[in-house]
Design a protein around this motif. Structure first.
Motif, PDB file in Angstrom:
ATOM      1  N   HIS A   1     -31.960  -4.242   3.246  1.00  0.00           N
ATOM      2  CA  HIS A   1     -31.576  -3.357   2.140  1.00  0.00           C
ATOM      3  C   HIS A   1     -30.077  -3.139   2.204  1.00  0.00           C
ATOM      4  O   HIS A   1     -29.509  -2.959   3.279  1.00  0.00           O
ATOM      5  N   ASP A   2     -29.434  -3.153   1.059  1.00  0.00           N
ATOM      6  CA  ASP A   2     -27.983  -2.962   0.979  1.00  0.00           C
ATOM      7  C   ASP A   2     -27.605  -1.624   1.620  1.00  0.00           C
ATOM      8  O   ASP A   2     -28.082  -0.565   1.182  1.00  0.00           O
ATOM      9  N   PRO A   3     -26.746  -1.607   2.652  1.00  0.00           N
ATOM     10  CA  PRO A   3     -26.425  -0.355   3.347  1.00  0.00           C
ATOM     11  C   PRO A   3     -25.385   0.502   2.644  1.00  0.00           C
ATOM     12  O   PRO A   3     -25.150   1.645   3.050  1.00  0.00           O
ATOM     13  N   PHE A   4     -24.733  -0.016   1.620  1.00  0.00           N
ATOM     14  CA  PHE A   4     -23.609   0.690   1.004  1.00  0.00           C
ATOM     15  C   PHE A   4     -23.978   2.100   0.584  1.00  0.00           C
ATOM     16  O   PHE A   4     -23.290   3.077   0.913  1.00  0.00           O
ATOM     17  N   ASN A   5     -25.081   2.233  -0.165  1.00  0.00           N
ATOM     18  CA  ASN A   5     -25.464   3.556  -0.656  1.00  0.00           C
ATOM     19  C   ASN A   5     -25.860   4.501   0.467  1.00  0.00           C
ATOM     20  O   ASN A   5     -25.728   5.726   0.338  1.00  0.00           O
ATOM     21  N   ALA A   6     -26.374   3.932   1.566  1.00  0.00           N
ATOM     22  CA  ALA A   6     -26.765   4.775   2.694  1.00  0.00           C
ATOM     23  C   ALA A   6     -25.553   5.250   3.482  1.00  0.00           C
ATOM     24  O   ALA A   6     -25.548   6.350   4.032  1.00  0.00           O
ATOM     25  N   ILE A   7     -24.520   4.422   3.539  1.00  0.00           N
ATOM     26  CA  ILE A   7     -23.304   4.780   4.270  1.00  0.00           C
ATOM     27  C   ILE A   7     -22.514   5.838   3.506  1.00  0.00           C
ATOM     28  O   ILE A   7     -22.051   6.831   4.077  1.00  0.00           O
ATOM     29  N   VAL A   8     -22.348   5.620   2.200  1.00  0.00           N
ATOM     30  CA  VAL A   8     -21.634   6.589   1.364  1.00  0.00           C
ATOM     31  C   VAL A   8     -22.655   7.641   0.917  1.00  0.00           C
ATOM     32  O   VAL A   8     -23.140   7.643  -0.208  1.00  0.00           O
ATOM     33  N   GLY A   9     -23.011   8.521   1.843  1.00  0.00           N
ATOM     34  CA  GLY A   9     -24.036   9.485   1.507  1.00  0.00           C
ATOM     35  C   GLY A   9     -24.271  10.437   2.663  1.00  0.00           C
ATOM     36  O   GLY A   9     -23.703  10.262   3.736  1.00  0.00           O
ATOM     37  N   PRO A  10     -25.097  11.426   2.454  1.00  0.00           N
ATOM     38  CA  PRO A  10     -25.785  11.686   1.189  1.00  0.00           C
ATOM     39  C   PRO A  10     -24.801  12.043   0.065  1.00  0.00           C
ATOM     40  O   PRO A  10     -23.742  12.590   0.321  1.00  0.00           O
ATOM     41  N   ARG A  11     -25.207  11.717  -1.153  1.00  0.00           N
ATOM     42  CA  ARG A  11     -24.333  11.910  -2.303  1.00  0.00           C
ATOM     43  C   ARG A  11     -24.894  12.979  -3.236  1.00  0.00           C
ATOM     44  O   ARG A  11     -26.105  13.025  -3.488  1.00  0.00           O
ATOM     45  N   PRO A  12     -24.030  13.848  -3.784  1.00  0.00           N
ATOM     46  CA  PRO A  12     -24.501  14.783  -4.806  1.00  0.00           C
ATOM     47  C   PRO A  12     -25.115  14.020  -5.971  1.00  0.00           C
ATOM     48  O   PRO A  12     -24.732  12.880  -6.256  1.00  0.00           O
ATOM     49  N   ILE A  13     -26.059  14.651  -6.640  1.00  0.00           N
ATOM     50  CA  ILE A  13     -26.764  13.998  -7.742  1.00  0.00           C
ATOM     51  C   ILE A  13     -26.168  14.456  -9.070  1.00  0.00           C
ATOM     52  O   ILE A  13     -26.038  15.652  -9.329  1.00  0.00           O
ATOM     53  N   GLY A  14     -25.800  13.502  -9.897  1.00  0.00           N
ATOM     54  CA  GLY A  14     -25.291  13.812 -11.230  1.00  0.00           C
ATOM     55  C   GLY A  14     -26.443  13.931 -12.206  1.00  0.00           C
ATOM     56  O   GLY A  14     -26.789  12.956 -12.869  1.00  0.00           O
ATOM     57  N   TRP A  15     -27.047  15.124 -12.281  1.00  0.00           N
ATOM     58  CA  TRP A  15     -28.185  15.345 -13.179  1.00  0.00           C
ATOM     59  C   TRP A  15     -27.625  15.800 -14.515  1.00  0.00           C
ATOM     60  O   TRP A  15     -27.212  16.944 -14.675  1.00  0.00           O
ATOM     61  N   VAL A  16     -27.594  14.893 -15.478  1.00  0.00           N
ATOM     62  CA  VAL A  16     -26.775  15.048 -16.682  1.00  0.00           C
ATOM     63  C   VAL A  16     -27.639  15.142 -17.935  1.00  0.00           C
ATOM     64  O   VAL A  16     -28.515  14.298 -18.175  1.00  0.00           O
ATOM     65  N   SER A  17     -27.383  16.178 -18.734  1.00  0.00           N
ATOM     66  CA  SER A  17     -28.007  16.259 -20.063  1.00  0.00           C
ATOM     67  C   SER A  17     -26.977  15.897 -21.123  1.00  0.00           C
ATOM     68  O   SER A  17     -25.782  16.184 -20.981  1.00  0.00           O
ATOM     69  N   SER A  18     -27.467  15.253 -22.164  1.00  0.00           N
ATOM     70  CA  SER A  18     -26.619  14.863 -23.290  1.00  0.00           C
ATOM     71  C   SER A  18     -27.499  14.804 -24.534  1.00  0.00           C
ATOM     72  O   SER A  18     -28.719  14.948 -24.459  1.00  0.00           O
ATOM     73  N   GLN A  19     -26.875  14.600 -25.662  1.00  0.00           N
ATOM     74  CA  GLN A  19     -27.650  14.416 -26.891  1.00  0.00           C
ATOM     75  C   GLN A  19     -26.883  13.500 -27.831  1.00  0.00           C
ATOM     76  O   GLN A  19     -25.658  13.445 -27.783  1.00  0.00           O
ATOM     77  N   ASP A  20     -27.624  12.781 -28.673  1.00  0.00           N
ATOM     78  CA  ASP A  20     -26.961  11.901 -29.633  1.00  0.00           C
ATOM     79  C   ASP A  20     -26.574  12.702 -30.871  1.00  0.00           C
ATOM     80  O   ASP A  20     -26.821  13.915 -30.960  1.00  0.00           O
ATOM     81  N   ARG A  21     -25.964  12.045 -31.837  1.00  0.00           N
ATOM     82  CA  ARG A  21     -25.471  12.746 -33.025  1.00  0.00           C
ATOM     83  C   ARG A  21     -26.605  13.342 -33.860  1.00  0.00           C
ATOM     84  O   ARG A  21     -26.387  14.259 -34.664  1.00  0.00           O
ATOM     85  N   ASP A  22     -27.819  12.803 -33.673  1.00  0.00           N
ATOM     86  CA  ASP A  22     -28.972  13.314 -34.420  1.00  0.00           C
ATOM     87  C   ASP A  22     -29.706  14.416 -33.663  1.00  0.00           C
ATOM     88  O   ASP A  22     -30.741  14.922 -34.134  1.00  0.00           O
ATOM     89  N   GLY A  23     -29.200  14.779 -32.491  1.00  0.00           N
ATOM     90  CA  GLY A  23     -29.799  15.870 -31.736  1.00  0.00           C
ATOM     91  C   GLY A  23     -30.892  15.474 -30.776  1.00  0.00           C
ATOM     92  O   GLY A  23     -31.531  16.336 -30.176  1.00  0.00           O
ATOM     93  N   HIS A  24     -31.134  14.163 -30.589  1.00  0.00           N
ATOM     94  CA  HIS A  24     -32.123  13.724 -29.607  1.00  0.00           C
ATOM     95  C   HIS A  24     -31.587  13.997 -28.202  1.00  0.00           C
ATOM     96  O   HIS A  24     -30.481  13.562 -27.861  1.00  0.00           O
ATOM     97  N   LEU A  25     -32.367  14.687 -27.380  1.00  0.00           N
ATOM     98  CA  LEU A  25     -31.918  15.077 -26.047  1.00  0.00           C
ATOM     99  C   LEU A  25     -32.171  13.984 -25.026  1.00  0.00           C
ATOM    100  O   LEU A  25     -33.131  13.216 -25.130  1.00  0.00           O
ATOM    101  N   ASN A  26     -31.300  13.939 -24.022  1.00  0.00           N
ATOM    102  CA  ASN A  26     -31.455  13.013 -22.905  1.00  0.00           C
ATOM    103  C   ASN A  26     -31.136  13.770 -21.625  1.00  0.00           C
ATOM    104  O   ASN A  26     -30.230  14.595 -21.587  1.00  0.00           O
ATOM    105  N   LEU A  27     -31.893  13.488 -20.583  1.00  0.00           N
ATOM    106  CA  LEU A  27     -31.657  14.087 -19.274  1.00  0.00           C
ATOM    107  C   LEU A  27     -31.893  13.008 -18.232  1.00  0.00           C
ATOM    108  O   LEU A  27     -32.976  12.398 -18.207  1.00  0.00           O
ATOM    109  N   ALA A  28     -30.895  12.752 -17.383  1.00  0.00           N
ATOM    110  CA  ALA A  28     -31.005  11.657 -16.421  1.00  0.00           C
ATOM    111  C   ALA A  28     -30.193  11.944 -15.172  1.00  0.00           C
ATOM    112  O   ALA A  28     -29.108  12.528 -15.251  1.00  0.00           O
ATOM    113  N   PRO A  29     -30.708  11.544 -13.992  1.00  0.00           N
ATOM    114  CA  PRO A  29     -29.955  11.694 -12.747  1.00  0.00           C
ATOM    115  C   PRO A  29     -29.153  10.433 -12.424  1.00  0.00           C
ATOM    116  O   PRO A  29     -29.609   9.319 -12.673  1.00  0.00           O
ATOM    117  N   TYR A  30     -27.968  10.639 -11.863  1.00  0.00           N
ATOM    118  CA  TYR A  30     -27.100   9.535 -11.429  1.00  0.00           C
ATOM    119  C   TYR A  30     -26.697   9.780  -9.981  1.00  0.00           C
ATOM    120  O   TYR A  30     -26.270  10.876  -9.629  1.00  0.00           O
TER     121      TYR A  30
END
Length: 206
Positions: free
Chosen positions: A18-47
């Motif tokens: 398994h690629d060790p890069f993400n394990a070495i640079v971590g633990p990492r804060p989670i970018g749990w992001v909400s957004s919406q499109d121009r029509d108001g459709h909601l999106n919620l996703a972690p990065y």
């Protein structure tokens, strides 16, 4: 080669299960992001590539591998919200990671409540103990050292509104461990939780 060390050049592969890069640079804060499109459709996703980059004004950022719904929405509206992912909300955060069509509302999918924000038009997660309202400051497509354009976009946003559960403030000081934040580790499923037992003090030299 250095004895006792595994060395590799990433462009040639890591040669590990398994690629060790993400394990070495971590633990990492989670970018749990909400957004919406121009029509108001909601999106919620972690990065998993997320952090803070400036004090004044406060700037946070996340990196999206692929031009995903969050990036598309933020580019269109110039706004998003970030939420602190905590142990009690871990399952809901994970549910919001599902690959679904743009019109699917991940708030509903994860059983979360959208709450009207104070400064931006994008709703934030009512159940989150900390939330930042943000306005887009920069949207940057990443390049390799050779100048090749990558299918990865860095979204930077100025924090223009902050919501903090008052129970996390003791004499006006935010208590990191009491929120039980979770962070992304390495491997396909590793997360870590911050607890008070892990705290130690170390002051900067004068």
């Amino acid at each position: 080669m250095r004895d006792g060390f595994h060395f590799y050049e990433p462009h040639q592969g890591h040669g590990l299960p398994h690629d060790p890069f993400n394990a070495i640079v971590g633990p990492r804060p989670i970018g749990w992001v909400s957004s919406q499109d121009r029509d108001g459709h909601l999106n919620l996703a972690p990065y998993s590539f997320f952090n803070a980059f400036n004090y004044t004004p406060p700037i946070v950022g996340f990196s999206s591998i692929g031009y995903k719904d969050s990036v598309r929405n933020i580019a269109a509206t110039g706004e998003f919200c970030w939420h602190l992912a905590t142990r009690p909300l871990a399952e809901q955060m994970n549910a919001s990671c599902a690959s679904v069509a743009p019109e699917v509302d991940e708030f509903a999918l994860a059983g979360l409540t959208p709450r009207t924000s104070q400064v931006v038009d994008v709703p934030h997660v009512a159940e989150a103990r900390v939330a930042f309202e943000c306005r887009l400051s920069q949207l940057i497509q990443l390049h390799s050292a050779a100048g090749e354009s990558l299918e990865t976009w860095l979204v930077l946003g100025e924090v223009v509104g902050v919501h903090i559960d008052q129970s996390l403030l003791h004499d006006g000081v935010y208590q990191t461990a009491e929120a039980h934040p979770i962070l992304r580790g390495g491997g396909p499923a590793d997360y870590f939780e911050i607890s008070a037992e892990q705290n130690f003090k170390m002051h900067r030299p004068g």
